[in-house]
Design a protein around this motif. Structure first.
Motif, PDB file in Angstrom:
ATOM      1  N   GLN A 274      28.086   0.770   1.073  1.00  0.00           N
ATOM      2  CA  GLN A 274      27.412   1.186  -0.157  1.00  0.00           C
ATOM      3  C   GLN A 274      27.758   0.178  -1.235  1.00  0.00           C
ATOM      4  O   GLN A 274      28.691  -0.609  -1.084  1.00  0.00           O
ATOM      5  CB  GLN A 274      27.891   2.579  -0.579  1.00  0.00           C
ATOM      6  N   SER A 275      26.981   0.174  -2.304  1.00  0.00           N
ATOM      7  CA  SER A 275      27.319  -0.734  -3.398  1.00  0.00           C
ATOM      8  C   SER A 275      28.669  -0.332  -3.982  1.00  0.00           C
ATOM      9  O   SER A 275      29.083   0.829  -3.893  1.00  0.00           O
ATOM     10  CB  SER A 275      26.240  -0.686  -4.476  1.00  0.00           C
ATOM     11  N   ALA A 276      29.375  -1.285  -4.552  1.00  0.00           N
ATOM     12  CA  ALA A 276      30.714  -1.028  -5.088  1.00  0.00           C
ATOM     13  C   ALA A 276      30.835  -1.624  -6.479  1.00  0.00           C
ATOM     14  O   ALA A 276      30.106  -2.548  -6.850  1.00  0.00           O
ATOM     15  CB  ALA A 276      31.780  -1.606  -4.162  1.00  0.00           C
ATOM     16  N   ARG A 277      31.768  -1.083  -7.228  1.00  0.00           N
ATOM     17  CA  ARG A 277      31.979  -1.545  -8.600  1.00  0.00           C
ATOM     18  C   ARG A 277      33.471  -1.694  -8.866  1.00  0.00           C
ATOM     19  O   ARG A 277      34.285  -0.908  -8.360  1.00  0.00           O
ATOM     20  CB  ARG A 277      31.363  -0.562  -9.588  1.00  0.00           C
ATOM     21  N   ALA A 278      33.826  -2.697  -9.652  1.00  0.00           N
ATOM     22  CA  ALA A 278      35.231  -2.989  -9.905  1.00  0.00           C
ATOM     23  C   ALA A 278      35.395  -3.594 -11.290  1.00  0.00           C
ATOM     24  O   ALA A 278      34.424  -4.015 -11.931  1.00  0.00           O
ATOM     25  CB  ALA A 278      35.776  -3.951  -8.851  1.00  0.00           C
ATOM     26  N   LEU A 279      36.633  -3.648 -11.733  1.00  0.00           N
ATOM     27  CA  LEU A 279      36.977  -4.282 -12.998  1.00  0.00           C
ATOM     28  C   LEU A 279      38.026  -5.343 -12.722  1.00  0.00           C
ATOM     29  O   LEU A 279      39.101  -5.035 -12.185  1.00  0.00           O
ATOM     30  CB  LEU A 279      37.514  -3.241 -13.981  1.00  0.00           C
ATOM     31  N   LEU A 280      37.714  -6.588 -13.034  1.00  0.00           N
ATOM     32  CA  LEU A 280      38.686  -7.682 -12.925  1.00  0.00           C
ATOM     33  C   LEU A 280      39.476  -7.781 -14.214  1.00  0.00           C
ATOM     34  O   LEU A 280      38.891  -7.854 -15.305  1.00  0.00           O
ATOM     35  CB  LEU A 280      37.970  -9.006 -12.657  1.00  0.00           C
ATOM     36  N   LEU A 281      40.799  -7.785 -14.101  1.00  0.00           N
ATOM     37  CA  LEU A 281      41.683  -7.946 -15.249  1.00  0.00           C
ATOM     38  C   LEU A 281      42.649  -9.089 -14.954  1.00  0.00           C
ATOM     39  O   LEU A 281      43.173  -9.193 -13.840  1.00  0.00           O
ATOM     40  CB  LEU A 281      42.484  -6.670 -15.514  1.00  0.00           C
ATOM     41  N   GLY A 282      42.904  -9.932 -15.937  1.00  0.00           N
ATOM     42  CA  GLY A 282      43.840 -11.021 -15.718  1.00  0.00           C
ATOM     43  C   GLY A 282      44.198 -11.729 -16.996  1.00  0.00           C
ATOM     44  O   GLY A 282      43.625 -11.472 -18.057  1.00  0.00           O
ATOM     45  N   GLY A 283      45.165 -12.605 -16.880  1.00  0.00           N
ATOM     46  CA  GLY A 283      45.558 -13.382 -18.037  1.00  0.00           C
ATOM     47  C   GLY A 283      46.847 -14.144 -17.795  1.00  0.00           C
ATOM     48  O   GLY A 283      47.531 -13.961 -16.783  1.00  0.00           O
ATOM     49  N   GLU A 284      47.151 -15.004 -18.732  1.00  0.00           N
ATOM     50  CA  GLU A 284      48.428 -15.712 -18.692  1.00  0.00           C
ATOM     51  C   GLU A 284      49.556 -14.699 -18.810  1.00  0.00           C
ATOM     52  O   GLU A 284      49.490 -13.794 -19.648  1.00  0.00           O
ATOM     53  CB  GLU A 284      48.474 -16.702 -19.859  1.00  0.00           C
ATOM     54  N   PRO A 285      50.579 -14.793 -17.956  1.00  0.00           N
ATOM     55  CA  PRO A 285      51.679 -13.826 -18.055  1.00  0.00           C
ATOM     56  C   PRO A 285      52.205 -13.728 -19.480  1.00  0.00           C
ATOM     57  O   PRO A 285      52.478 -14.736 -20.129  1.00  0.00           O
ATOM     58  CB  PRO A 285      52.726 -14.399 -17.099  1.00  0.00           C
ATOM     59  N   PHE A 286      52.316 -12.504 -19.957  1.00  0.00           N
ATOM     60  CA  PHE A 286      52.692 -12.241 -21.353  1.00  0.00           C
ATOM     61  C   PHE A 286      54.202 -12.312 -21.468  1.00  0.00           C
ATOM     62  O   PHE A 286      54.925 -11.568 -20.803  1.00  0.00           O
ATOM     63  CB  PHE A 286      52.179 -10.855 -21.742  1.00  0.00           C
ATOM     64  N   ASP A 287      54.711 -13.211 -22.326  1.00  0.00           N
ATOM     65  CA  ASP A 287      56.150 -13.476 -22.354  1.00  0.00           C
ATOM     66  C   ASP A 287      56.892 -12.759 -23.480  1.00  0.00           C
ATOM     67  O   ASP A 287      58.036 -13.092 -23.791  1.00  0.00           O
ATOM     68  CB  ASP A 287      56.413 -14.986 -22.438  1.00  0.00           C
ATOM     69  N   GLU A 288      56.234 -11.758 -24.104  1.00  0.00           N
ATOM     70  CA  GLU A 288      56.903 -10.976 -25.151  1.00  0.00           C
ATOM     71  C   GLU A 288      57.099  -9.547 -24.654  1.00  0.00           C
ATOM     72  O   GLU A 288      56.170  -8.927 -24.169  1.00  0.00           O
ATOM     73  CB  GLU A 288      56.064 -10.968 -26.435  1.00  0.00           C
ATOM     74  N   GLU A 289      58.319  -9.045 -24.789  1.00  0.00           N
ATOM     75  CA  GLU A 289      58.564  -7.661 -24.397  1.00  0.00           C
ATOM     76  C   GLU A 289      58.016  -6.722 -25.460  1.00  0.00           C
ATOM     77  O   GLU A 289      58.177  -6.945 -26.656  1.00  0.00           O
ATOM     78  CB  GLU A 289      60.059  -7.404 -24.213  1.00  0.00           C
TER      79      GLU A 289
END
Length: 349
Positions: A274-289
């Motif tokens: 069946q057709s599928a749907r998704a969300l791509l999330l990403g980024g440069e690792p965040f270096d602030e706590e």
């Protein structure tokens, strides 16, 4: 057409049946007993490709008649992905949304609908109707108030609410709001990705960002597949918005988040049966706590306490950094009670 091996849904279909109950709407953290949590920090970033599947947890919100959402970030095994620090997946719901004015600090809210209509109103005078395919991006900076309400004509609501942590250089900025009805699309084979934030291939979103980041709503045609180009130095994850999604040849249950780590040049998504749907999330690792509590993203206990105290004064009508949503008719949402001990960040993983 790209062919993929036939995969029996089995447990995935059963899980979808479990998750297919009606979930209430979600546009903010309405949890009356929010826990503090941490995000960011480079110490536990996976700099090699990995595959960590995070099952959603059902979070009841809003008191005795609790609303339920599917939350994958923050998760006890993964607090953030790049600057993405909060992911709630909700609906479909036929009940109207009516979230009163509430505050935010230190973040951007990303409102993305798969179905339905929501009216956004905030304390800097912004007003916009969010529909599927359109992006409302609110930058809280040092502080803002907003309310979100489904329109009378709204179809059943289905969507995701996401937070992006602001870096130290931007978290004290003046609040802002932008709305985009036209977003670019990246196409590969049977895959189509609407770019919400950042860039996928040659398709770049017009939305304002403050860290290197990407977010895209991905649709895959039934029985087909396609590849999404990735920045190898960034970390990425894929949220399954439906059953039938295959990530790197492995089926993923609807609602789950697949953490991919860093070091990938692409990820192949396919649709099984069946057709599928998704969300791509990403980024440069965040270096602030970060220290996250209720609707505040700060750095330490004292900062969060000060924000809460000021918001409580705003609820009483005082002139504060949060302002008032003048176009909203009704009271604002009081903050939860702080715990009896000092708030402290938790480990990123």
């Amino acid at each position: 057409m790209r062919r993929i091996p036939a995969i029996a849904l089995g447990p995935g279909a059963r899980r979808r049946a479990d998750l297919a109950r009606t979930y209430a709407r979600r546009v903010s953290n309405l949890d009356r007993r929010p826990e503090e949590s941490a995000a960011g920090g480079l110490a536990t970033v996976s700099h090699e490709p990995v595959r960590r599947v995070l099952a959603p947890r059902e979070v009841p919100l809003g008191g005795p008649r609790a609303m339920l959402v599917r939350r994958t970030l923050p998760h006890r095994e993964q607090r953030s992905v790049g600057a993405w620090c909060f992911v709630d997946d909700y609906g479909p719901s036929t009940e109207p949304m009516a979230v009163p004015p509430h505050p935010h600090t230190g973040l951007q809210t990303v409102t993305w609908l798969l179905s339905g209509e929501v009216l956004h109103q905030d304390s800097i005078g912004s007003e916009a109707v969010v529909r599927p395919g359109s992006l409302s991006l609110m930058t809280a900076g040092r502080g803002i108030t907003h309310a979100e309400t489904s329109t009378p004509e709204s179809p059943p609501l289905r969507g995701v609410q996401l937070w992006v942590a602001l870096p130290g250089t931007a978290r004290e900025m003046a609040p802002a709001f932008e709305h985009h009805d036209q977003l670019p699309v990246h196409v590969d084979g049977g895959l189509s990705a609407t770019v919400v934030l950042g860039r996928v291939g040659d398709a770049a979103s017009p939305a304002t960002t403050y860290t290197p980041i990407v977010g895209a709503d991905v649709s895959v045609a039934a029985g087909d597949a396609g590849a999404l180009p990735l920045e190898p130095e960034w970390e990425h994850a894929v949220l399954a918005l439906s059953d039938g999604l295959v990530v790197d040849s492995e089926l993923v249950a609807g609602g789950s988040l697949v953490y991919l780590g860093c070091g990938r040049e692409n990820v192949v998504l396919a649709a099984s049966g069946q057709s599928a749907r998704a969300l791509l999330l990403g980024g440069e690792p965040f270096d602030e706590e970060l220290l996250m509590w209720w609707n505040f993203v700060g750095r330490d206990h004292d900062e969060v306490v000060a924000a809460r105290d000021e918001w409580q004064r705003a609820v009483g009508g005082a002139d504060t950094r949060f302002g008032q949503v003048e176009s909203y008719r009704g009271p604002s949402l009081p903050a939860p009670t702080l715990p009896g001990t000092r708030l402290r960040p938790r480990r990123r993983i």
